[in-house]
Design a protein around this motif. Structure first.
Motif, PDB file in Angstrom:
ATOM      1  N   PHE A 109       0.821  -1.213   0.000  1.00  0.00           N
ATOM      2  CA  PHE A 109       0.000   0.000   0.000  1.00  0.00           C
ATOM      3  C   PHE A 109       0.853   1.261   0.000  1.00  0.00           C
ATOM      4  O   PHE A 109       0.373   2.345  -0.327  1.00  0.00           O
ATOM      5  CB  PHE A 109      -0.950   0.006   1.202  1.00  0.00           C
ATOM      6  N   PHE A 110       2.140   1.148   0.383  1.00  0.00           N
ATOM      7  CA  PHE A 110       3.049   2.291   0.287  1.00  0.00           C
ATOM      8  C   PHE A 110       4.459   1.737   0.082  1.00  0.00           C
ATOM      9  O   PHE A 110       5.285   1.730   0.987  1.00  0.00           O
ATOM     10  CB  PHE A 110       2.996   3.172   1.533  1.00  0.00           C
ATOM     11  N   GLY A 111       4.707   1.318  -1.167  1.00  0.00           N
ATOM     12  CA  GLY A 111       6.001   0.750  -1.512  1.00  0.00           C
ATOM     13  C   GLY A 111       6.901   1.774  -2.176  1.00  0.00           C
ATOM     14  O   GLY A 111       6.694   2.988  -2.058  1.00  0.00           O
ATOM     15  N   ILE A 112       7.868   1.303  -2.932  1.00  0.00           N
ATOM     16  CA  ILE A 112       8.862   2.189  -3.528  1.00  0.00           C
ATOM     17  C   ILE A 112       8.222   3.160  -4.531  1.00  0.00           C
ATOM     18  O   ILE A 112       8.589   4.334  -4.581  1.00  0.00           O
ATOM     19  CB  ILE A 112       9.992   1.362  -4.198  1.00  0.00           C
ATOM     20  N   LEU A 113       7.245   2.695  -5.321  1.00  0.00           N
ATOM     21  CA  LEU A 113       6.609   3.596  -6.286  1.00  0.00           C
ATOM     22  C   LEU A 113       5.758   4.656  -5.589  1.00  0.00           C
ATOM     23  O   LEU A 113       5.709   5.815  -6.030  1.00  0.00           O
ATOM     24  CB  LEU A 113       5.756   2.802  -7.272  1.00  0.00           C
ATOM     25  N   HIS A 114       5.088   4.279  -4.509  1.00  0.00           N
ATOM     26  CA  HIS A 114       4.301   5.250  -3.751  1.00  0.00           C
ATOM     27  C   HIS A 114       5.232   6.316  -3.152  1.00  0.00           C
ATOM     28  O   HIS A 114       4.906   7.511  -3.154  1.00  0.00           O
ATOM     29  CB  HIS A 114       3.524   4.550  -2.643  1.00  0.00           C
ATOM     30  N   GLN A 115       6.385   5.869  -2.651  1.00  0.00           N
ATOM     31  CA  GLN A 115       7.359   6.809  -2.097  1.00  0.00           C
ATOM     32  C   GLN A 115       7.891   7.756  -3.182  1.00  0.00           C
ATOM     33  O   GLN A 115       8.030   8.961  -2.952  1.00  0.00           O
ATOM     34  CB  GLN A 115       8.518   6.041  -1.476  1.00  0.00           C
ATOM     35  N   ILE A 116       8.155   7.208  -4.367  1.00  0.00           N
ATOM     36  CA  ILE A 116       8.653   8.042  -5.466  1.00  0.00           C
ATOM     37  C   ILE A 116       7.598   9.071  -5.870  1.00  0.00           C
ATOM     38  O   ILE A 116       7.929  10.229  -6.161  1.00  0.00           O
ATOM     39  CB  ILE A 116       9.071   7.170  -6.659  1.00  0.00           C
ATOM     40  N   ALA A 117       6.333   8.669  -5.894  1.00  0.00           N
ATOM     41  CA  ALA A 117       5.264   9.620  -6.226  1.00  0.00           C
ATOM     42  C   ALA A 117       5.215  10.747  -5.203  1.00  0.00           C
ATOM     43  O   ALA A 117       5.133  11.933  -5.556  1.00  0.00           O
ATOM     44  CB  ALA A 117       3.921   8.885  -6.291  1.00  0.00           C
ATOM     45  N   PHE A 118       5.267  10.388  -3.922  1.00  0.00           N
ATOM     46  CA  PHE A 118       5.274  11.417  -2.868  1.00  0.00           C
ATOM     47  C   PHE A 118       6.494  12.318  -3.001  1.00  0.00           C
ATOM     48  O   PHE A 118       6.396  13.552  -2.951  1.00  0.00           O
ATOM     49  CB  PHE A 118       5.272  10.745  -1.491  1.00  0.00           C
ATOM     50  N   ALA A 119       7.668  11.697  -3.171  1.00  0.00           N
ATOM     51  CA  ALA A 119       8.913  12.456  -3.219  1.00  0.00           C
ATOM     52  C   ALA A 119       8.988  13.359  -4.443  1.00  0.00           C
ATOM     53  O   ALA A 119       9.630  14.420  -4.400  1.00  0.00           O
ATOM     54  CB  ALA A 119      10.106  11.492  -3.207  1.00  0.00           C
ATOM     55  N   SER A 120       8.350  12.957  -5.538  1.00  0.00           N
ATOM     56  CA  SER A 120       8.365  13.775  -6.748  1.00  0.00           C
ATOM     57  C   SER A 120       7.704  15.122  -6.512  1.00  0.00           C
ATOM     58  O   SER A 120       8.112  16.136  -7.089  1.00  0.00           O
ATOM     59  CB  SER A 120       7.662  13.034  -7.895  1.00  0.00           C
ATOM     60  N   VAL A 121       6.685  15.125  -5.661  1.00  0.00           N
ATOM     61  CA  VAL A 121       6.001  16.384  -5.349  1.00  0.00           C
ATOM     62  C   VAL A 121       6.709  17.117  -4.211  1.00  0.00           C
ATOM     63  O   VAL A 121       7.056  18.294  -4.320  1.00  0.00           O
ATOM     64  CB  VAL A 121       4.527  16.114  -4.967  1.00  0.00           C
ATOM     65  N   ALA A 122       6.963  16.406  -3.102  1.00  0.00           N
ATOM     66  CA  ALA A 122       7.585  17.046  -1.944  1.00  0.00           C
ATOM     67  C   ALA A 122       8.993  17.541  -2.268  1.00  0.00           C
ATOM     68  O   ALA A 122       9.438  18.569  -1.733  1.00  0.00           O
ATOM     69  CB  ALA A 122       7.621  16.066  -0.770  1.00  0.00           C
ATOM     70  N   GLY A 123       9.695  16.830  -3.145  1.00  0.00           N
ATOM     71  CA  GLY A 123      11.055  17.225  -3.482  1.00  0.00           C
ATOM     72  C   GLY A 123      11.137  18.558  -4.190  1.00  0.00           C
ATOM     73  O   GLY A 123      12.165  19.251  -4.122  1.00  0.00           O
ATOM     74  N   PRO A 178      11.861   6.845   7.169  1.00  0.00           N
ATOM     75  CA  PRO A 178      13.003   7.704   6.872  1.00  0.00           C
ATOM     76  C   PRO A 178      13.330   7.864   5.386  1.00  0.00           C
ATOM     77  O   PRO A 178      14.271   8.559   5.030  1.00  0.00           O
ATOM     78  CB  PRO A 178      14.147   6.942   7.524  1.00  0.00           C
ATOM     79  N   TRP A 179      12.565   7.203   4.467  1.00  0.00           N
ATOM     80  CA  TRP A 179      13.041   7.031   3.104  1.00  0.00           C
ATOM     81  C   TRP A 179      13.053   8.299   2.267  1.00  0.00           C
ATOM     82  O   TRP A 179      13.840   8.402   1.320  1.00  0.00           O
ATOM     83  CB  TRP A 179      12.222   5.933   2.409  1.00  0.00           C
ATOM     84  N   PHE A 180      12.213   9.281   2.605  1.00  0.00           N
ATOM     85  CA  PHE A 180      12.273  10.544   1.865  1.00  0.00           C
ATOM     86  C   PHE A 180      13.632  11.212   2.063  1.00  0.00           C
ATOM     87  O   PHE A 180      14.078  12.004   1.232  1.00  0.00           O
ATOM     88  CB  PHE A 180      11.136  11.473   2.302  1.00  0.00           C
ATOM     89  N   GLY A 181      14.299  10.871   3.155  1.00  0.00           N
ATOM     90  CA  GLY A 181      15.631  11.410   3.394  1.00  0.00           C
ATOM     91  C   GLY A 181      16.614  11.046   2.298  1.00  0.00           C
ATOM     92  O   GLY A 181      17.509  11.838   1.962  1.00  0.00           O
ATOM     93  N   ALA A 182      16.467   9.851   1.713  1.00  0.00           N
ATOM     94  CA  ALA A 182      17.374   9.449   0.625  1.00  0.00           C
ATOM     95  C   ALA A 182      17.177  10.329  -0.600  1.00  0.00           C
ATOM     96  O   ALA A 182      18.141  10.678  -1.296  1.00  0.00           O
ATOM     97  CB  ALA A 182      17.136   7.984   0.267  1.00  0.00           C
ATOM     98  N   VAL A 183      15.940  10.704  -0.891  1.00  0.00           N
ATOM     99  CA  VAL A 183      15.660  11.604  -2.020  1.00  0.00           C
ATOM    100  C   VAL A 183      16.294  12.968  -1.769  1.00  0.00           C
ATOM    101  O   VAL A 183      16.892  13.569  -2.674  1.00  0.00           O
ATOM    102  CB  VAL A 183      14.142  11.737  -2.245  1.00  0.00           C
TER     103      VAL A 183
END
Length: 324
Positions: A109-123, A178-183
């Protein structure tokens, strides 16, 4: 601010992404072998395999940050951004739906692609920040889950943050903290590299013809991600029809239990604890259910009770031995 043109493709980044994708496929292939019963259960969740998986995810997300900077540092190209964002969201939704039907107890429900989608906007918020500020925020994002957690975020509405007290059951869980930290690390490194003129030098040098397959994979990373796992699972399933795995539940349970246990307890404790658990499962005829991908709520409750009992008994026996 020095930066390459957003239209200049840096093939070294495609190569790095391709290497990470191949590493991911190796990990998933091993996970699939475990799923079908060809390896010990839990093998890919601990030790070197666990570090391998985290290294792959970290590499992907750092490269997301680098790519985000390269694409939008001189100004956000909204049409291309929204097109790519829509593709990622659609792929993430497809993964959620597919895993919901295939493995409902472990669905993504919140894997690597979900994280990338979030990070694409938040980044995007960090594109103009000084690199050092972005690095400080990255450290805070990575450290926060080790410093703070709350029961208020327990449940589907809060698990995705990574700050809940309980951890959800999912075969791919990559929460914001913590994974948004890597982005953010990727964004900061890209800013440093741009200021040093590194991207211009990389763009001027080709990795060579031998790297073309990896660069092709890296250039089409989303397609590779979506396709490779169904292909791997299909191949292993076909193989299992010809050479079925030989499953000795007792022989598989003990090493898997001890490997998981030694992540937090001593080897002496884990040997005794896992023996107790194995004896209890055998006595209640529950050993086969311990390997089920969809265990019943009744079995989970019985397993929790058994784990508490074995922990108490083992702690008493180990302490008694230490005092002698």
């Amino acid at each position: 601010m020095s930066s390459v043109s957003p239209r200049s493709r840096i093939e070294w980044i495609d190569l790095a992404r391709g290497v990470a994708l191949v590493a991911m496929a190796i990990y998933h292939f091993t996970w699939d072998l475990e799923f079908f019963g060809y390896t010990e259960p839990g093998m890919t969740a601990v030790g070197g395999w666990k570090l391998f998986a985290r290294g792959i995810a970290s590499t992907f997300l750092v490269l997301v940050g680098v790519s985000l900077y390269l694409a939008h540092a001189k100004g956000i190209r909204w049409p291309g951004f929204w097109r790519r964002f829509a593709m990622i969201v659609a792929a993430a939704l497809a993964i959620t739906i597919a895993t919901w039907f295939a493995t409902p107890d472990f669905f993504i429900f919140f894997g690597i692609l979900h994280q990338i989608a979030f990070a694409s906007v938040a980044g995007l918020l960090f594109l103009r920040f000084p690199a050092i500020v972005t690095l400080v925020v990255a450290v805070l994002v990575i450290a926060l889950p080790n410093l703070y957690a709350t029961t208020l975020l327990d449940g589907p509405w809060g698990w995705w943050t990574g700050l809940s007290e309980t951890r959800p059951r999912s075969s791919d869980f990559v929460p914001v903290f913590p994974w948004f930290g890597a982005v953010l690390i990727g964004l900061a490194l890209a800013r440093f590299a741009s200021a040093a003129g590194l991207f211009e030098r990389l763009a001027a040098v080709s990795p060579g013809a031998r790297s073309r397959p990896l660069r092709f994979i890296g250039r089409h990373s989303l397609a590779f991600y979506l396709i490779h796992q169904p292909v791997l699972i299909s191949c292993i399933w076909l193989f299992s029809q010809v050479v079925p795995p030989v499953i000795d539940h007792a022989a598989r349970f003990r090493p898997a239990c001890e490997r998981s246990c030694t992540e937090s307890r001593s080897a002496t404790f884990c040997t005794a604890y896992c023996t107790c658990m194995l004896d209890g499962l055998r006595a209640d005829n529950l050993l086969e259910q311990a390997f089920s991908r969809t265990p019943s709520d009744e079995f989970r409750g019985r397993l929790r009770d058994m784990a508490e009992m074995c922990t108490a008994v083992t702690e008493g026996s180990v302490q008694g031995e230490d005092e002698q």
